[in-house]
Scaffold this motif. Structure first.
Motif, mmCIF file in Angstrom:
data_model
loop_
_atom_site.group_PDB
_atom_site.id
_atom_site.type_symbol
_atom_site.label_atom_id
_atom_site.label_comp_id
_atom_site.label_asym_id
_atom_site.label_seq_id
_atom_site.Cartn_x
_atom_site.Cartn_y
_atom_site.Cartn_z
ATOM 1 N N UNK A 1 40.952 49.783 53.478
ATOM 2 C CA UNK A 1 42.182 49.029 53.743
ATOM 3 C C UNK A 1 43.183 49.191 52.602
ATOM 4 N N UNK A 2 42.691 49.125 51.355
ATOM 5 C CA UNK A 2 43.570 49.273 50.186
ATOM 6 C C UNK A 2 44.187 50.667 50.138
ATOM 7 N N UNK A 3 43.424 51.682 50.482
ATOM 8 C CA UNK A 3 43.932 53.059 50.485
ATOM 9 C C UNK A 3 45.049 53.214 51.517
ATOM 10 N N UNK A 4 44.826 52.657 52.717
ATOM 11 C CA UNK A 4 45.849 52.721 53.767
ATOM 12 C C UNK A 4 47.128 52.014 53.316
ATOM 13 N N UNK A 5 46.981 50.846 52.712
ATOM 14 C CA UNK A 5 48.150 50.112 52.219
ATOM 15 C C UNK A 5 48.873 50.889 51.123
ATOM 16 N N UNK A 6 48.098 51.559 50.257
ATOM 17 C CA UNK A 6 48.703 52.372 49.200
ATOM 18 C C UNK A 6 49.538 53.503 49.762
ATOM 19 N N UNK A 7 49.041 54.159 50.799
ATOM 20 C CA UNK A 7 49.783 55.249 51.434
ATOM 21 C C UNK A 7 51.047 54.716 52.118
ATOM 22 N N UNK A 8 50.924 53.575 52.766
ATOM 23 C CA UNK A 8 52.097 52.964 53.400
ATOM 24 C C UNK A 8 53.133 52.557 52.354
ATOM 25 N N UNK A 9 52.654 52.103 51.191
ATOM 26 C CA UNK A 9 53.566 51.699 50.119
ATOM 27 C C UNK A 9 54.341 52.886 49.568
ATOM 28 N N UNK A 10 53.768 54.093 49.645
ATOM 29 C CA UNK A 10 54.499 55.295 49.227
ATOM 30 C C UNK A 10 55.619 55.585 50.223
ATOM 31 N N UNK A 11 55.296 55.460 51.503
ATOM 32 C CA UNK A 11 56.284 55.736 52.550
ATOM 33 C C UNK A 11 57.424 54.721 52.515
#
Length: 202
Positions: free
Chosen positions: A161-171
């Motif tokens: 979940x944290x990894x997915x949120x991190x990728x979304x935070x880049x976008x």
């Protein structure tokens, strides 16, 4: 009847072997409290940003120093809470808090986490402030994922979940602080609550 007993014995042995290789004394309630600390810290950091008079927040600015102090206080409070509550749970379960399983857990957790911390410092040095929130989420997720094989399975899903949120935070780079609050705040509260009701209340 003998066959059933034999299968049950094998099942019990496999469970004992699994538990001996995993550190299961992590406290779910400490995750909930860490999430609350993170949300409070994020709200305060957001107020500092909104009240910042200049166009950019630099390393030398008073606002950045206050945000950094806030982050360190949240981290220290979270670590202290996790340690105290994990020790308490380990005593209740008659488990030694410092054993081969907990050492493997800590080592595998710290390798990605320390790497991410160094990476964040390098980003700050070169002025890439917008990537700090995504990178902390990504490396924290990788740390949870890497350590999950030595503890409760729920930590693995927290890491993903944290990894997915991190990728979304880049976008969506302009909303880094909000993703940070969701990742370190809300997710800790949700997963910590799940772990508390699944394991701690038994």
């Amino acid at each position: 009847m003998d066959s059933n007993n034999y299968l049950q014995d094998i099942k019990d042995i496999k469970q004992m072997m699994s538990q001996s290789s995993q550190f299961i004394s992590l406290s779910g309630l400490s995750g909930v409290l860490a999430g609350i600390y993170a949300i409070v810290g994020a709200i305060y950091a957001n107020s500092l940003i909104l009240n910042h008079q200049e166009t950019y927040i630099t390393l030398e600015s008073e606002t950045f120093k206050k945000i950094l102090i806030t982050a360190l206080v949240v981290l220290a409070a979270s670590l202290m809470t996790a340690y105290v509550m994990t020790v308490r749970k380990a005593k209740k379960m008659e488990e030694n808090v410092w054993n081969p399983s907990s050492r493997r857990l800590l080592i595998n957790f710290l390798i990605p986490l320390v790497t991410g911390g160094i990476f964040v410092l390098l980003l700050l040095r070169h002025g890439y402030y917008g990537l700090v929130a995504p990178i902390t989420l990504l490396f924290y997720g990788l740390a949870c994922l890497n350590a999950s094989k030595y503890t409760l399975r729920d930590v693995r899903y927290l890491g993903i979940t944290e990894i997915i949120l991190g990728l979304l935070a880049v976008e969506f780079s302009g909303f880094g602080l909000y993703f940070w609050a969701i990742g370190f705040g809300l997710c800790h509260i949700v997963y910590g609550g799940m772990m508390h009701f699944k394991y701690d209340r038994k």
